[in-house]
Design a protein around this motif. Structure first.
Motif, PDB file in Angstrom:
ATOM      1  N   GLY A   8      -7.278   0.795  -6.508  1.00 51.31           N
ATOM      2  CA  GLY A   8      -6.020   0.296  -5.946  1.00 51.31           C
ATOM      3  C   GLY A   8      -6.204  -0.846  -4.958  1.00 51.31           C
ATOM      4  N   SER A  36      -6.675   1.389 -11.481  1.00 49.19           N
ATOM      5  CA  SER A  36      -5.869   2.388 -10.744  1.00 49.19           C
ATOM      6  C   SER A  36      -4.494   1.808 -10.449  1.00 49.19           C
ATOM      7  CB  SER A  36      -6.490   2.703  -9.388  1.00 49.19           C
ATOM      8  OG  SER A  36      -7.780   3.147  -9.502  1.00 49.19           O
ATOM      9  N   GLU A 199      -7.982  10.254  -6.778  1.00 47.53           N
ATOM     10  CA  GLU A 199      -9.134   9.331  -6.808  1.00 47.53           C
ATOM     11  C   GLU A 199      -9.932   9.483  -8.101  1.00 47.53           C
ATOM     12  OE1 GLU A 199      -9.251   7.203  -4.334  1.00 47.53           O
ATOM     13  OE2 GLU A 199      -7.714   8.255  -3.169  1.00 47.53           O
TER      14      GLU A 199
HETATM   15 MG    MG Z   1      -6.015   4.764  -5.712  1.00 42.60          MG
END
Ligand code: MG
Ligand code: ASP
Length: 417
Positions: A8, A36, A199
């Motif tokens: 991210g 992500s 995660e």
């Molecule tokens: Mg993430």
């Protein structure tokens, strides 16, 4: 074939997405790119999900903000506001809106996965369309149709056999040399989305690499590689150039945040090296995790796990048939889905160091109280030092209260306040 994973933080804004393009352009290989959700989207989705149950008005506000965040990035990346991506993204946000505010779901965890999985759908649609618009032709794969899992929502287990067949068919590298897909999510056979645990995108990359026999995996991070300590808590950190699979598992397990603990096994099984490299400084060599026999530095590695709870159990009648008691203790732990980070027993007690997961830990303690006298401390830290020296220990434990200390040949653990 290479598998890349972009988290991210690497795609938190339009510059991040452009940077991803530049990185991919420096490689000539066949590549699968695992992405992500953008920035902190997964956290935002969790928050909106909870608001959709507790405070719908506020939930709708936050939903609009998340939508605006995505469309702002799209506006930065594309000038043509009528392109296909706009339509797709609009329709996916409409689907998310339905899941959040219209549909009824059988359970919280099931709803969680239907909602939170949108983050990776949004991000990959955007990144894929952007790369295509810059002549980096790639095929977008819906991993929910490839990673077939059970229905343990929020922590789904992948059916490796089924998934292998689907992965071979979906990533065949016959017509396409670049594929782009989502980390972290999968699908149950009835079409519902599942997630692999927070995660979890590193794990996605590792499983794809294993099933498709990749040459290597590169995880692109905002650090230069694996450091010997978290710079947030320790000064003068140093990058490790090579780390063995075993070492990496130890570090990840005891709290090093760089890689997800589940990531190593699928790679180790096929002897596929994992590189941790910086998307900020992509020329850097990073850290290679692989089949190394020896630790090649003579510096200690520090790992800190915060928010720990130490629970000590004393049988009420002093009789400690340790095997029986231990198996009971582990049964309760697994019923409450709590992992033990460290355990120590004496003739009359067992002490357990766990992550403090507030509500869950309280329930566990209540359960223990039925059978034992229970003492506990919270707000502790678990400090692990690999390749320790007396000096290293002195440096980080000085002036602190030590509750438990354990040392083996290469590793020292301290539960401290
Ligand atoms: Mg993430
Ligand atoms: N987006 C997911 C999360 O934040 C998965 C990941 O980033 O690996 O947990």
């Amino acid at each position: 074939m290479l598998v890349f994973k972009f988290g991210g933080a690497s795609v938190k804004d339009s510059n991040g997405v452009k940077n991803l393009l530049n990185i991919i352009n420096t490689f000539k290989d066949n590549i699968i790119i695992v992405v992500s959700a953008l920035g902190k989207t997964t956290n935002k989705l969790e928050e909106i999900l909870n608001l959709s149950i507790e405070n719908i008005e506020q939930g709708k506000e936050k939903f609009e903000l998340l939508k605006a965040y995505h469309f702002d990035i799209v506006k930065d990346l594309f000038s043509d506001l009528n392109n296909q991506l706009y339509k797709e993204l609009k329709s996916e946000f409409a689907n998310l809106n339905d899941e959040l505010f219209e549909k009824k779901h059988d359970s919280y965890d099931l709803k969680y996965d239907q909602i939170v999985s949108f983050g990776e759908i949004f991000s990959t649609l955007i990144v894929s369309a952007f790369l295509n618009s810059k002549q980096l032709t790639n095929k977008w794969v819906d991993i929910r149709k490839v990673f077939i899992t059970d229905d343990t929502f929020r922590n789904a287990k992948i059916d490796m056999n089924l998934t292998k067949t689907k992965a071979d068919a979906s990533f065949d590298f016959k017509n396409d040399k670049t594929y782009l897909t989502q980390g972290f999510i999968g699908g149950f056979k009835n079409g519902l989305a599942t997630t692999l645990g927070r995660e979890g995108s590193d794990y996605t990359a590792a499983v794809l690499a294993n099933l498709l026999n990749a040459e290597k995996v590169i995880v692109w991070k905002d650090v230069d590689g694996i450091l010997n300590a978290d710079p947030q808590y320790f000064e003068a950190t140093e990058k490790l150039d090579r780390v063995s699979y075993q070492e990496a598992v130890e570090l990840a397990y005891f709290g090093a945040k760089v890689i997800h603990p589940k990531t190593i096994k699928p790679l180790h099984n096929k002897n596929i090296p994992l590189y941790v490299r910086s998307f900020i400084n992509p020329e850097g060599t990073g850290t290679e995790i692989g089949c190394f026999k020896q630790y090649d530095k003579d510096i200690p590695v520090f790992v800190l796990k915060k928010d720990q709870m130490l629970i000590s159990l004393f049988p009420k009648d002093l009789s400690f048939a340790i095997e029986d008691e231990l198996s009971k203790v582990f049964k309760y732990l697994s019923e409450h889905r709590i992992n033990v980070n460290l355990i120590q027993n004496s003739a009359i007690s067992i002490s357990l160091c766990i992550d403090n997961a507030n509500r869950k830990s309280k329930q566990l303690i209540e359960r223990f109280k039925e059978d034992y006298k229970v003492l506990y401390n919270d707000q502790l830290e678990l400090l692990t030092i690999r390749h320790y020296s007396d000096q290293a220990i002195e440096k980080v434990t000085k002036g602190r209260k030590i509750y438990i200390e354990q040392r083996s040949r290469h590793t020292a653990h301290f539960v401290i306040k």
